[in-house]
Design an enzyme around this catalytic site. Sequence first.
Site, PDB file in Angstrom:
ATOM      1  N   ASP A 103       0.660  -1.210   0.155  1.00 51.49           N
ATOM      2  CA  ASP A 103       0.014   0.108   0.070  1.00 51.49           C
ATOM      3  C   ASP A 103       0.805   1.345   0.023  1.00 51.49           C
ATOM      4  O   ASP A 103       2.081   1.303   0.323  1.00 51.49           O
ATOM      5  CB  ASP A 103      -0.919   0.045   1.330  1.00 51.49           C
ATOM      6  CG  ASP A 103      -1.944  -1.180   1.330  1.00 51.49           C
ATOM      7  OD1 ASP A 103      -2.214  -1.868   0.261  1.00 51.49           O
ATOM      8  OD2 ASP A 103      -2.479  -1.435   2.568  1.00 51.49           O
TER       9      ASP A 103
HETATM   10  N1  URA Z   1      -1.282  -6.134   3.744  1.00 49.45           N
HETATM   11  C1  URA Z   1      -1.852  -4.561   3.850  1.00 49.45           C
HETATM   12  O1  URA Z   1      -2.735  -4.330   4.408  1.00 49.45           O
HETATM   13  N2  URA Z   1      -1.047  -3.806   3.151  1.00 49.45           N
HETATM   14  C2  URA Z   1       0.191  -4.010   2.733  1.00 49.45           C
HETATM   15  O2  URA Z   1       0.834  -3.108   2.044  1.00 49.45           O
HETATM   16  C3  URA Z   1       0.581  -5.061   2.553  1.00 49.45           C
HETATM   17  C4  URA Z   1      -0.083  -6.113   3.131  1.00 49.45           C
END
Ligand code: URA
Length: 239
Positions: A103
Site C-alpha cells: 500500500d
Molecule cells: N497488507 C496490507 O494491508 N497492506 C500492505 O501493503 C501489505 C499487506
Amino acid sequence: MRIDKMLANLGYGSRKEVKDLLKSGGVKVNDTVVKNGKEQVNPDTDTVTLHGEVIEYKEYIYLMMNKPQGVISATEDHYEETVVDLLELEDAVFSPFPVGRLDKDTEGLLLLTNDGQLAHQLLSPKKHVPKTYFAVIDREVTEDDVLAFHEGVTLDDGYVTKPGKLKILKSGIRSDIELTITEGKFHQVKRMFEAVGKKVVYLQRISMGPLKLDENLELGEYRELTEEEITMLRETKPK
Ligand code: URA
C-alpha cells in the site's frame, strides 16, 4: 549480437533512436567508436561504453527496495510518484516492475524485476510464499488474536483467511507485532486486524520467502540482489 540490438534490448530507445545514438559517436566498443548498428559485439568479453560510461549487458535485473511511504507500487501513474520513479536511469532502462503490491502507506521490502517468470512464481497463490510484516497496532493484541489468526479470520467480504502466524513483540495500549501470511489479498494485514476490531497504524514488510529486508537500505534506497538471493528465490518451493 549486433550492437544496435544490444542497446535496444537494454532500453536505450527505439531502433531509430539507437541508430541516432550510434551516429552521434557516443558509443565505443573496446575504445573504438562504433557507428554501424550491424557491428557484432560479445557482451561477455567486449567493453561497450556510452559517453564514457560502461554499459553492463544483462537480460534481467533484480532489485530489493526499502519502499518508503507516499509512493505507489506501480510502474507509472499520472498523479502519484511510483516506486519505479525512485530508480536510477541505468536500472529503469531494464523496465523492472514491482512483484506484488505494498500500500501507499506501507514501508519495507519490495522486489522489482523484469523477470516475469520469477515474478509469476512468487505471486502464484499455489506457491504460498510466506510474507512477514512488522506492524504497530492501535491497541492491545492478545493471545486470543494469535489463536484467531492461527485459525483464519473472516474479512469484511466474507473471505476466510488461511492461517497467519502472529507473534506479539510488545503488548500495551499500542502493540508491536510480527505477522506471517501466505496470501496476498488486497490490504490483507490491515483487514485481518480489522476483523478482530483493531487498526494497523504502521506497516512494514520485512521478508518475502527467503528474502529479508536489508537493514542497510534507508527508506527509498535499493540494491541489486546477490546471486545467492536470486538462487534462493528461484528455488522457493511451495509450502
Ligand atoms: N497488507 C496490507 O494491508 N497492506 C500492505 O501493503 C501489505 C499487506
